[in-house]
Design an enzyme around this catalytic site. Structure first.
Site, PDB file in Angstrom:
ATOM      1  N   GLY A  46     -55.327 118.651 -10.934  1.00 53.00           N
ATOM      2  CA  GLY A  46     -54.248 119.296 -11.668  1.00 53.00           C
ATOM      3  C   GLY A  46     -54.712 120.650 -12.174  1.00 53.00           C
ATOM      4  N   GLN A  51     -54.928 128.428 -16.697  1.00 54.74           N
ATOM      5  CA  GLN A  51     -56.329 128.253 -16.275  1.00 54.74           C
ATOM      6  C   GLN A  51     -56.760 129.313 -15.265  1.00 54.74           C
ATOM      7  OE1 GLN A  51     -55.737 123.758 -15.639  1.00 54.74           O
ATOM      8  NE2 GLN A  51     -57.878 123.881 -16.203  1.00 54.74           N
ATOM      9  N   CYS A  98     -61.877 118.349 -17.021  1.00 54.60           N
ATOM     10  CA  CYS A  98     -61.026 119.538 -16.938  1.00 54.60           C
ATOM     11  C   CYS A  98     -61.803 120.654 -16.259  1.00 54.60           C
ATOM     12  CB  CYS A  98     -60.615 119.964 -18.349  1.00 54.60           C
ATOM     13  SG  CYS A  98     -59.573 121.422 -18.379  1.00 54.60           S
ATOM     14  N   LEU A  99     -61.150 121.332 -15.324  1.00 53.15           N
ATOM     15  CA  LEU A  99     -61.815 122.426 -14.617  1.00 53.15           C
ATOM     16  C   LEU A  99     -62.203 123.552 -15.574  1.00 53.15           C
ATOM     17  CD1 LEU A  99     -59.538 122.497 -11.449  1.00 53.15           C
ATOM     18  CD2 LEU A  99     -61.859 121.583 -11.622  1.00 53.15           C
ATOM     19  N   HIS A 144     -52.271 122.173 -21.804  1.00 50.24           N
ATOM     20  CA  HIS A 144     -52.744 123.535 -21.512  1.00 50.24           C
ATOM     21  C   HIS A 144     -51.669 124.568 -21.837  1.00 50.24           C
ATOM     22  CE1 HIS A 144     -56.694 122.968 -19.711  1.00 50.24           C
ATOM     23  NE2 HIS A 144     -56.235 122.058 -18.879  1.00 50.24           N
TER      24      HIS A 144
HETATM   25 NI    NI Z   1     -57.497 120.743 -17.830  1.00 56.15          NI
END
Ligand code: NI
Length: 186
Positions: A46, A51, A98-99, A144
């Site tokens: 996701g 991001q 999370c990336l 986010h």
């Molecule tokens: Ni994330």
């Protein structure tokens, strides 16, 4: 289509509240495609537009690889201006990653089902009932849009420690640091 740089903690851009998308056009779809490429490359399941530094309310999700490592068939889902309706009172706990917070995985509790109202990549309104991992991922991604990362759900002490650990990991990523059970990075 392009792979963009993923913004990571402690970059303050991640704390921005994203703005609604007014019109879904080719420029919007270009951003969605870049988000998808960036997510698959990471790899992750996701990604929210913020991001990659774009403060618009857009998410991409693909959980098709989870639980079936041999499944090569992709199933990308696009959510523009998502809203959660009717979250379940039952909570479920998943180990989230999370990336934008690399190197960290923590169990987070969230409602185990929800209905999401959103606009699709053709600009049409849709509603989808989300359960299990999809419910978790969509809620993680929607955080986010409010400038919240998953470790913000932990105690302040644990959150600060997680962010410190992630900063350290970003400077010196180690191979021993597993990619989590299922690459559940969002
Ligand atoms: Ni994330």
């Amino acid at each position: 289509m392009a792979i963009r740089e993923i913004i990571k903690v402690p970059n303050p851009i991640l704390k921005k509240v994203s703005k609604p998308v007014d019109v879904v056009d080719d420029d919007t779809r270009k951003i969605l495609d870049d988000m998808l490429d960036t997510m698959y490359d990471a790899p992750g399941i996701g990604l929210a537009a913020i991001q990659i530094g774009i403060p618009l309310r857009m998410l991409v999700i693909d959980i098709s690889s989870i639980g079936d490592q041999d499944n090569n068939e992709k199933n990308p889902q696009f959510f523009i201006n998502p809203e959660i309706l009717d979250p379940s009172n039952n909570l479920s706990s998943f180990e989230e990653g999370c990336l934008s917070v690399p190197g960290i995985w923590e169990e987070i509790e969230r409602p185990d089902e929800c209905i999401v109202k959103f606009v699709n990549r053709n600009g049409q309104k849709e509603e989808k009932k989300c359960k299990g991992l999809l419910a978790t991922v969509i809620q993680h991604e929607m955080d986010h849009l409010e400038g919240i990362v998953f470790v913000d759900h932990l105690s302040r002490l644990k959150r600060d420690l997680s962010i410190k650990k992630s900063i350290k990991f970003q400077k010196n990523p180690t191979k021993e640091n597993r990619l989590s059970r299922y690459n559940e990075q969002q």
